[in-house]
Design a protein around this motif. Structure first.
Motif, PDB file in Angstrom:
ATOM      1  N   TYR A 179       0.807  -1.155  -0.208  1.00  0.00           N
ATOM      2  CA  TYR A 179      -0.182  -0.138  -0.143  1.00  0.00           C
ATOM      3  C   TYR A 179       0.906   1.236  -0.018  1.00  0.00           C
ATOM      4  O   TYR A 179       0.492   2.278  -0.826  1.00  0.00           O
ATOM      5  CB  TYR A 179      -0.905  -0.094   1.330  1.00  0.00           C
ATOM      6  N   CYS A 180       1.829   1.327   0.892  1.00  0.00           N
ATOM      7  CA  CYS A 180       2.790   2.518   0.947  1.00  0.00           C
ATOM      8  C   CYS A 180       3.549   2.713  -0.429  1.00  0.00           C
ATOM      9  O   CYS A 180       3.884   3.822  -0.818  1.00  0.00           O
ATOM     10  CB  CYS A 180       3.590   2.195   2.127  1.00  0.00           C
ATOM     11  N   LEU A 181       4.047   1.660  -1.057  1.00  0.00           N
ATOM     12  CA  LEU A 181       4.656   1.618  -2.122  1.00  0.00           C
ATOM     13  C   LEU A 181       3.998   2.136  -3.377  1.00  0.00           C
ATOM     14  O   LEU A 181       4.373   3.215  -4.041  1.00  0.00           O
ATOM     15  CB  LEU A 181       5.339   0.133  -2.605  1.00  0.00           C
ATOM     16  N   GLU A 182       2.798   1.633  -3.615  1.00  0.00           N
ATOM     17  CA  GLU A 182       1.791   2.146  -4.802  1.00  0.00           C
ATOM     18  C   GLU A 182       1.092   3.475  -4.482  1.00  0.00           C
ATOM     19  O   GLU A 182       0.944   4.102  -5.616  1.00  0.00           O
ATOM     20  CB  GLU A 182       0.762   0.958  -4.834  1.00  0.00           C
ATOM     21  N   THR A 183       0.925   3.928  -3.328  1.00  0.00           N
ATOM     22  CA  THR A 183       0.276   5.024  -2.973  1.00  0.00           C
ATOM     23  C   THR A 183       1.298   6.231  -2.707  1.00  0.00           C
ATOM     24  O   THR A 183       0.844   7.529  -2.639  1.00  0.00           O
ATOM     25  CB  THR A 183      -0.714   4.941  -1.843  1.00  0.00           C
ATOM     26  N   GLY A 184       2.607   5.907  -2.481  1.00  0.00           N
ATOM     27  CA  GLY A 184       3.445   6.878  -1.974  1.00  0.00           C
ATOM     28  C   GLY A 184       3.275   7.126  -0.473  1.00  0.00           C
ATOM     29  O   GLY A 184       4.136   8.254  -0.046  1.00  0.00           O
ATOM     30  N   ALA A 185       2.463   6.807   0.156  1.00  0.00           N
ATOM     31  CA  ALA A 185       2.374   7.030   1.790  1.00  0.00           C
ATOM     32  C   ALA A 185       3.647   6.752   2.397  1.00  0.00           C
ATOM     33  O   ALA A 185       4.165   5.752   2.169  1.00  0.00           O
ATOM     34  CB  ALA A 185       1.136   6.108   2.318  1.00  0.00           C
ATOM     35  N   ASN A 186       4.031   7.631   3.375  1.00  0.00           N
ATOM     36  CA  ASN A 186       5.131   7.462   4.336  1.00  0.00           C
ATOM     37  C   ASN A 186       4.765   6.901   5.525  1.00  0.00           C
ATOM     38  O   ASN A 186       3.980   7.651   6.164  1.00  0.00           O
ATOM     39  CB  ASN A 186       5.769   8.970   4.471  1.00  0.00           C
ATOM     40  N   PRO A 187       5.149   5.748   5.899  1.00  0.00           N
ATOM     41  CA  PRO A 187       4.636   5.114   6.948  1.00  0.00           C
ATOM     42  C   PRO A 187       5.405   5.705   8.310  1.00  0.00           C
ATOM     43  O   PRO A 187       5.120   4.991   9.694  1.00  0.00           O
ATOM     44  CB  PRO A 187       4.793   3.656   6.990  1.00  0.00           C
ATOM     45  N   THR A 188       6.216   6.556   8.369  1.00  0.00           N
ATOM     46  CA  THR A 188       6.900   6.938   9.588  1.00  0.00           C
ATOM     47  C   THR A 188       5.931   8.040  10.374  1.00  0.00           C
ATOM     48  O   THR A 188       5.460   8.979   9.792  1.00  0.00           O
ATOM     49  CB  THR A 188       8.094   7.876   8.992  1.00  0.00           C
ATOM     50  N   PRO A 189       5.591   7.710  11.501  1.00  0.00           N
ATOM     51  CA  PRO A 189       4.427   8.436  12.234  1.00  0.00           C
ATOM     52  C   PRO A 189       5.182  10.020  12.519  1.00  0.00           C
ATOM     53  O   PRO A 189       6.334  10.129  12.682  1.00  0.00           O
ATOM     54  CB  PRO A 189       4.736   7.687  13.684  1.00  0.00           C
ATOM     55  N   ALA A 190       4.183  10.846  12.311  1.00  0.00           N
ATOM     56  CA  ALA A 190       4.535  12.141  12.623  1.00  0.00           C
ATOM     57  C   ALA A 190       4.566  12.751  14.023  1.00  0.00           C
ATOM     58  O   ALA A 190       5.249  13.672  14.458  1.00  0.00           O
ATOM     59  CB  ALA A 190       3.348  13.025  11.883  1.00  0.00           C
ATOM     60  N   SER A 191       3.972  11.954  14.925  1.00  0.00           N
ATOM     61  CA  SER A 191       3.897  12.006  16.175  1.00  0.00           C
ATOM     62  C   SER A 191       4.391  10.859  17.203  1.00  0.00           C
ATOM     63  O   SER A 191       4.432   9.795  16.395  1.00  0.00           O
ATOM     64  CB  SER A 191       2.530  12.490  16.819  1.00  0.00           C
ATOM     65  N   GLU A 192       4.743  11.122  18.163  1.00  0.00           N
ATOM     66  CA  GLU A 192       5.297   9.990  18.981  1.00  0.00           C
ATOM     67  C   GLU A 192       3.992   8.820  19.272  1.00  0.00           C
ATOM     68  O   GLU A 192       2.902   9.192  19.657  1.00  0.00           O
ATOM     69  CB  GLU A 192       5.878  10.405  20.439  1.00  0.00           C
ATOM     70  N   LEU A 193       4.438   7.633  19.074  1.00  0.00           N
ATOM     71  CA  LEU A 193       3.404   6.501  19.288  1.00  0.00           C
ATOM     72  C   LEU A 193       3.295   6.162  20.709  1.00  0.00           C
ATOM     73  O   LEU A 193       4.464   6.125  21.392  1.00  0.00           O
ATOM     74  CB  LEU A 193       3.855   5.334  18.546  1.00  0.00           C
ATOM     75  N   SER A 194       2.290   6.066  21.272  1.00  0.00           N
ATOM     76  CA  SER A 194       2.004   5.564  22.581  1.00  0.00           C
ATOM     77  C   SER A 194       1.700   4.321  22.438  1.00  0.00           C
ATOM     78  O   SER A 194       1.397   3.639  21.630  1.00  0.00           O
ATOM     79  CB  SER A 194       0.549   5.980  23.116  1.00  0.00           C
ATOM     80  N   THR A 195       2.183   3.541  23.765  1.00  0.00           N
ATOM     81  CA  THR A 195       2.446   1.957  23.831  1.00  0.00           C
ATOM     82  C   THR A 195       1.722   1.491  25.019  1.00  0.00           C
ATOM     83  O   THR A 195       1.517   2.038  25.845  1.00  0.00           O
ATOM     84  CB  THR A 195       3.861   1.389  23.674  1.00  0.00           C
ATOM     85  N   LEU A 196       1.367   0.228  24.796  1.00  0.00           N
ATOM     86  CA  LEU A 196       0.806  -0.622  26.119  1.00  0.00           C
ATOM     87  C   LEU A 196       1.114  -2.071  25.903  1.00  0.00           C
ATOM     88  O   LEU A 196       0.995  -2.587  24.963  1.00  0.00           O
ATOM     89  CB  LEU A 196      -0.844  -0.512  26.114  1.00  0.00           C
ATOM     90  N   ARG A 197       1.845  -2.373  27.155  1.00  0.00           N
ATOM     91  CA  ARG A 197       2.190  -4.092  27.163  1.00  0.00           C
ATOM     92  C   ARG A 197       1.400  -4.762  27.975  1.00  0.00           C
ATOM     93  O   ARG A 197       1.010  -4.386  28.880  1.00  0.00           O
ATOM     94  CB  ARG A 197       3.808  -3.905  27.684  1.00  0.00           C
ATOM     95  N   LEU A 198       1.108  -6.010  27.186  1.00  0.00           N
ATOM     96  CA  LEU A 198       0.366  -7.028  27.575  1.00  0.00           C
ATOM     97  C   LEU A 198       1.241  -8.325  27.647  1.00  0.00           C
ATOM     98  O   LEU A 198       1.887  -8.608  26.622  1.00  0.00           O
ATOM     99  CB  LEU A 198      -0.987  -7.187  26.879  1.00  0.00           C
ATOM    100  N   SER A 199       1.417  -8.704  28.984  1.00  0.00           N
ATOM    101  CA  SER A 199       2.337  -9.698  28.970  1.00  0.00           C
ATOM    102  C   SER A 199       1.793 -11.099  29.872  1.00  0.00           C
ATOM    103  O   SER A 199       0.947 -10.816  30.959  1.00  0.00           O
ATOM    104  CB  SER A 199       3.505  -9.413  29.848  1.00  0.00           C
ATOM    105  N   VAL A 200       2.107 -12.130  29.438  1.00  0.00           N
ATOM    106  CA  VAL A 200       1.440 -13.323  30.259  1.00  0.00           C
ATOM    107  C   VAL A 200       2.610 -14.278  30.792  1.00  0.00           C
ATOM    108  O   VAL A 200       3.452 -14.481  29.776  1.00  0.00           O
ATOM    109  CB  VAL A 200       0.292 -13.948  28.967  1.00  0.00           C
ATOM    110  N   PRO A 201       2.395 -14.703  31.732  1.00  0.00           N
ATOM    111  CA  PRO A 201       3.503 -15.755  32.358  1.00  0.00           C
ATOM    112  C   PRO A 201       3.635 -17.113  31.247  1.00  0.00           C
ATOM    113  O   PRO A 201       2.859 -17.223  30.715  1.00  0.00           O
ATOM    114  CB  PRO A 201       3.031 -16.161  33.648  1.00  0.00           C
ATOM    115  N   VAL A 202       4.988 -17.425  31.127  1.00  0.00           N
ATOM    116  CA  VAL A 202       5.151 -18.373  30.479  1.00  0.00           C
ATOM    117  C   VAL A 202       4.526 -19.716  30.810  1.00  0.00           C
ATOM    118  O   VAL A 202       3.817 -20.533  29.919  1.00  0.00           O
ATOM    119  CB  VAL A 202       6.600 -18.921  30.722  1.00  0.00           C
ATOM    120  N   THR A 203       3.990 -19.846  32.368  1.00  0.00           N
ATOM    121  CA  THR A 203       2.966 -20.993  32.527  1.00  0.00           C
ATOM    122  C   THR A 203       1.715 -20.787  32.132  1.00  0.00           C
ATOM    123  O   THR A 203       0.763 -21.798  32.159  1.00  0.00           O
ATOM    124  CB  THR A 203       2.884 -20.834  34.221  1.00  0.00           C
ATOM    125  N   GLU A 204       1.188 -19.533  31.882  1.00  0.00           N
ATOM    126  CA  GLU A 204      -0.165 -19.290  31.364  1.00  0.00           C
ATOM    127  C   GLU A 204      -0.435 -19.201  29.547  1.00  0.00           C
ATOM    128  O   GLU A 204      -1.324 -19.331  29.210  1.00  0.00           O
ATOM    129  CB  GLU A 204      -0.473 -17.875  31.837  1.00  0.00           C
TER     130      GLU A 204
END
Length: 398
Positions: free
Chosen positions: A122-147
């Motif tokens: 999509y980015c190649l054909e439309t010329g869209a630049n996937p580099t974010p203009a603003s800082e991305l917010s993140t959320l981590r979800l982690s499950v123990p190995v036993t689960e």
């Protein structure tokens, strides 16, 4: 600058852009992915009008046209058939049918720009630049190995806080964190967290649970789990999932995020045109290939679906002189003094750039009388090779 691109079943595309006030979606219904069909060999006089008329009647084809492109770096522009497809999932099946839909002899047809990953295409054909203009917010979800292999989680880490209890308690904690952080990126210890949470919600009767930013789609499965063999070793590739409006980084299936965190991922996003989610699971070879494809695209060169170009004929003497492998001398066991180490930083990329070593310029026809590679009789064209343009910016940044 969309950091994530979602493809809906009805053909619509969602571009998600990060802003200071949160992510904003732009809906598009006019995107039609494209692949190309051309003669495999330069000397072929293949007539593609029959295939074009068949494609024009296909229900998954939006339009066709004849355009001028270069089917290879060593070929000039020539007429090729461009096929615009109704949905991105139909590109590969339609390319497979190129020989079935016509009576061309086997080996005469070649398809191009077929096996690209979805967001990268999509980015190649439309010329869209996937580099974010603003800082991305993140959320981590982690499950123990036993689960990890459980169908129902009894413990889950949400943004660093461990949550235990009933499925309803865990789902409530996840939903609350989503509303509080509104993350652009979900960093999961395993991608299986996504379908497992939805299954827990269905079993517990929690109908309003959703990880998605788009109300009509909860999540999509992009690829199933699989095993593969590489260099004599069998590896496991986990399933990949997509949540509309949020990029997913699977910590069990990423090299770059584990080595460089999000900043390193974003640096390679800007170099390869692969959005965050695809860059995170990609290998270094996959990323370098994407950079090469971008360079070929800028030069008007198509990317073959299956490579068919064999090496030039070499006599046994040339093979002996050119293809000698490296040899490591085993030292004598014991204590040694005056030991020296020579470390050539980025040796091969530097040789490629300084000597213009690139497959499109080696043994060129325009300088066939020159002996630029001593002892082999190979010429190297004066034109700058595309591989140099691919590697030089990386070396300079390093």
């Amino acid at each position: 600058m969309p950091f994530s691109i979602d493809f809906l079943d009805d053909g619509r595309v969602l571009e998600w852009k990060a802003t200071a006030d949160g992510a904003v979606a732009t809906e598009r219904d006019d995107y039609t992915p494209r692949f190309y069909v051309a003669a495999r060999d330069l000397a072929s006089d293949l007539d593609l009008t029959t295939l074009q008329s068949v494609y024009d009647q296909h229900p998954d084809v939006v339009a066709t046209e004849t355009v001028a492109r270069r089917p290879g770096f060593r070929r000039d522009e020539e007429a090729v058939l461009a096929v615009d497809v109704a949905h991105i999932d139909r590109v590969t099946p339609l390319a497979r049918q190129a020989r079935q839909l016509s009576d061309y002899p086997v080996g005469d047809l070649a398809c191009f720009n077929v096996d690209f990953s979805r967001e990268f295409r999509y980015c190649l054909e439309t010329g869209a630049n996937p580099t974010p203009a603003s800082e991305l917010s993140t959320l981590r979800l982690s499950v123990p190995v036993t689960e990890t292999s459980n169908d129902v989680y009894e413990k889950l880490s949400v943004a660093g806080d461990t949550v235990t209890g009933s499925p309803t308690d865990i789902l409530t904690a996840v939903q609350g964190a989503l509303e509080a952080h509104d993350p652009d990126v979900l960093v999961c210890s395993t991608s299986e967290i996504v379908p497992t949470l939805y299954e827990m919600a269905a079993d517990a009767g929690v109908n309003d649970f959703s990880l998605s930013r788009w109300p009509d789609v909860d999540y999509q499965q992009l690829a199933s789990r699989s095993t593969y063999s590489s260099y004599g070793r069998v590896g496991h590739s986990p399933a990949r999932y997509n949540v509309p409006g949020r990029a997913i980084i699977d910590e069990s299936n990423t090299f770059f995020y584990g080595e460089t965190n999000l900043d390193g991922v974003l640096d390679l996003v800007s170099r390869s045109n692969k959005p965050v989610q695809e860059l995170a699971w990609a290998s270094i070879g996959n990323v370098l290939t994407a950079i090469q494809i971008c360079e070929a695209h800028d030069r008007g060169v198509l990317v073959p679906w299956n490579s068919w170009r064999h090496e030039f004929y070499k006599p046994m003497g040339t093979l002996h002189d050119a293809d000698r492998g490296g040899f490591i001398f085993a030292p004598e066991v014991g204590l040694h003094e005056n030991v020296h180490e020579l470390d050539f930083s980025s040796l091969y990329p530097n040789i490629i750039c300084t000597r213009n070593v690139s497959p499109d310029v080696i043994r060129c026809d325009c300088h066939s009388d020159r002996d630029d590679v001593p002892g082999l009789g190979y010429s190297i064209c004066d034109d700058r090779g595309y591989l140099v343009d691919v590697l030089q910016p990386i070396i300079d940044a390093r």
